[in-house]
Motif scaffolding. Structure first.
Motif, mmCIF file in Angstrom:
data_model
loop_
_atom_site.group_PDB
_atom_site.id
_atom_site.type_symbol
_atom_site.label_atom_id
_atom_site.label_comp_id
_atom_site.label_asym_id
_atom_site.label_seq_id
_atom_site.Cartn_x
_atom_site.Cartn_y
_atom_site.Cartn_z
ATOM 1 N N VAL A 435 0.857 -1.023 0.012
ATOM 2 C CA VAL A 435 -0.145 -0.020 0.092
ATOM 3 C C VAL A 435 0.638 1.165 0.034
ATOM 4 C CG1 VAL A 435 -1.608 1.293 1.450
ATOM 5 C CG2 VAL A 435 -2.060 -1.045 1.032
ATOM 6 N N ALA A 439 1.190 3.585 -3.341
ATOM 7 C CA ALA A 439 0.628 4.996 -3.155
ATOM 8 C C ALA A 439 1.255 6.095 -3.481
ATOM 9 C CB ALA A 439 -0.118 4.822 -1.869
ATOM 10 N N ALA A 444 -1.768 4.692 -6.578
ATOM 11 C CA ALA A 444 -2.834 4.675 -5.369
ATOM 12 C C ALA A 444 -4.016 4.121 -6.030
ATOM 13 C CB ALA A 444 -2.922 5.888 -4.917
ATOM 14 N N ILE A 447 -4.925 0.195 -5.985
ATOM 15 C CA ILE A 447 -4.982 -0.392 -4.739
ATOM 16 C C ILE A 447 -6.533 -0.435 -4.379
ATOM 17 C CG2 ILE A 447 -4.405 -0.275 -2.390
ATOM 18 C CD1 ILE A 447 -2.030 1.573 -2.978
ATOM 19 N N PRO A 449 -9.747 -0.558 -2.134
ATOM 20 C CA PRO A 449 -10.041 -0.049 -1.040
ATOM 21 C C PRO A 449 -9.800 -0.889 0.317
ATOM 22 C CG PRO A 449 -11.570 0.626 -2.611
ATOM 23 C CD PRO A 449 -10.673 -0.515 -3.453
ATOM 24 N N TRP A 452 -6.587 -1.263 1.829
ATOM 25 C CA TRP A 452 -6.156 0.238 2.663
ATOM 26 C C TRP A 452 -6.631 -0.178 3.907
ATOM 27 C CZ3 TRP A 452 -3.467 4.413 1.459
ATOM 28 C CH2 TRP A 452 -3.301 4.716 0.078
ATOM 29 N N ALA A 455 -4.422 -3.029 5.447
ATOM 30 C CA ALA A 455 -3.168 -2.686 5.910
ATOM 31 C C ALA A 455 -3.157 -1.531 6.906
ATOM 32 C CB ALA A 455 -2.707 -1.713 4.589
ATOM 33 N N ALA A 456 -4.162 -0.701 7.253
ATOM 34 C CA ALA A 456 -4.221 0.031 8.497
ATOM 35 C C ALA A 456 -4.499 -0.992 9.598
ATOM 36 C CB ALA A 456 -5.538 0.951 8.523
#
Length: 474
Positions: A435, A439, A444, A447, A449, A452, A455-456
């Protein structure tokens, strides 16, 4: 008189009986012989968990209580056998189940310092229910689909190296030095001259030669030969751990007293809600991605996955894996998940749930024949893991390394797994780096959604130590 048109010719063979039709043995290019061999080999390579799991779960909890070893061993075998059979019948894939090593270690070395063992197992049940919900709603599959193909292939390769590293460590071929540099060494003091390690090397080379010659049953032959050789060596030189020691008897009544020994009445005066949430969060992430990575790698190795990494009955497989956590917590044997050692059976030719059913029956029998689980020396079983790891490494040829946006995440995925002894850590490192690198480098929009979000989540997973300190958990 007109002649009816001839039926179109097909190369697909017809199933020989109802069992063949149900498990799709012939359809997947397998045979009953290959499935039986694969099921037996998987059992041999994973039977050690019945012995190892009680050792890991022997840590005293916050109240100073421990889980009785014989009861944990029986519960481990029962849970592994039941879940493996359930998976065989529902998902019909060659993946066996047993207590996940990462999760049981997390429980023993992190969770029970704060809660009791019954409460820890209740957290495992909650974790399993969350995973079942994610799988049943399709969210788990959506997250699975969001993962780029390159990362899925990297997961396969990483698991191969991880399996091989487990084999090297179990055999004593690689040992910890206790020093900052080097942290690991070859054998003892750079020497592999110990008899068990030499037995590992001999079995490994025999198995490698048999595989190179395309001998059917190569891994099983190597395991049997190594076991017999170990018994001969033990009889001559009296080396511990290599002989057929059945002095403790062969048959015993299993102790199932831990079934249902869970406690959901957490004492919030001794443990905070934040701590419980963090524990469940960590369990879900470890369970979720360890299983996803393992299934992906095994499906690729069995040639059951398509170009996107999907494999047959994936939704049911993910649901059953969540049920494994619920059952494992309910029996106090820790979360039962897909076992990476299933790759040994796949390497032997297993392609369907029939092999899994064979493994499941053998696991159930270990409740009554616990001494026999130690018949195969650990050094011999370790050789099968290295052989399988080597075969899984072949998937790396399908990854294009010309783009550094791919190279770095793949590299981190493959290396972090064995270096940290965690499939989840390797997957997390790959996801986060994918990611960030894509990005920042202008990609970006490519990738997904969900990637994301995942990854967070992994960032929180990796930062859980400081977060626990900040919230007063640790």
């Amino acid at each position: 008189m007109t002649t009816a048109p001839a039926a179109p010719e097909t190369d697909e063979k017809e199933p020989v009986n109802a069992v063949d039709r149900f498990f799709e043995i012939t359809k997947r290019g397998s045979t009953f012989g290959a499935e039986i061999r694969g099921g037996v080999v998987t059992f041999v390579t994973m039977a050690y968990i019945v012995i190892l799991n009680p050792i890991i779960l022997s840590t005293p909890d916050v109240a100073g209580n421990t889980l009785p070893g014989p009861a944990v061993a029986a519960a481990t075998a029962l849970t592994a056998g039941v879940m493996t059979l359930l998976f065989a019948l529902i998902s019909r894939l060659p993946f066996a189940f047993a207590a996940g090593l990462g999760i049981n270690a997390f429980l023993a070395f992190s969770v029970v310092g704060t809660v009791t063992w019954p409460e820890a197992m209740a957290l495992v049940v909650i974790n399993g229910l969350v995973i079942v919900l994610l799988a049943a709603t399709g969210l788990r599959k959506m997250i699975f689909d969001a993962v780029p193909v390159q990362l899925k292939l990297a997961i396969t390769v990483g698991i191969g190296l991880f399996i091989a590293f487990i084999g090297f460590v179990n055999a004593g071929f690689v040992t910890a030095t206790g020093n900052a540099s080097p942290p690991v060494d070859l054998g003892t003091g750079g020497s592999v001259a110990s008899i068990p390690t030499l037995l590992f090397v001999i079995t490994l080379l025999i198995g490698g030669a048999l595989i190179a010659l395309r001998i059917k049953g190569a891994i099983l032959i190597a395991l049997a030969g190594g076991t017999v050789l170990g018994a001969i060596i033990s009889a001559i030189w009296k080396v511990d751990g290599l002989g057929f020691d059945l002095s403790g008897g062969i048959v015993g009544v299993p102790d199932l007293s831990l079934i249902g020994a869970v406690d959901f009445s957490f004492d919030l005066g001794k443990v905070s809600v934040v701590a419980l949430v963090m524990f469940v969060f960590t369990l879900v992430f470890s369970n979720f991605f360890d299983a996803m990575g393992t299934m992906t790698g095994l499906a690729k190795e069995a040639d059951l996955a398509d170009e996107k990494g999907d494999f047959p009955r994936i939704k049911s497989a993910l649901i059953v894996e969540g049920v494994g956590a619920v059952v494992g917590g309910g029996t106090s044997s820790s979360s039962a998940t897909v076992f990476v050692e299933s790759g040994a059976g796949i390497g032997e030719g297993a392609r369907t749930g029939f092999a899994t059913a064979i493994t499941g029956v053998l696991l159930l029998l270990t409740m009554f024949f616990t001494p026999l689980t130690s018949l195969v020396p650990s050094a011999v079983a370790a050789s099968a893991l290295v052989l399988v790891g080597a075969m899984m490494l072949a998937q790396i040829k399908n990854i294009d390394f010309s783009d550094f946006r791919v190279l770095l995440p793949v590299f981190l995925t493959v290396t972090v797994m064995p270096m940290t002894y965690s499939i989840a850590n390797g997957i997390g490192a790959g996801f986060v780096s994918w990611v960030v690198v894509n990005a920042v480098s202008g990609k970006a929009k490519t990738i997904h959604p969900l990637l994301w979000i995942v990854a967070a989540g992994f960032v929180l997973f990796f930062a859980r130590g400081p977060l626990e300190v900040a919230f007063g958990v640790a």
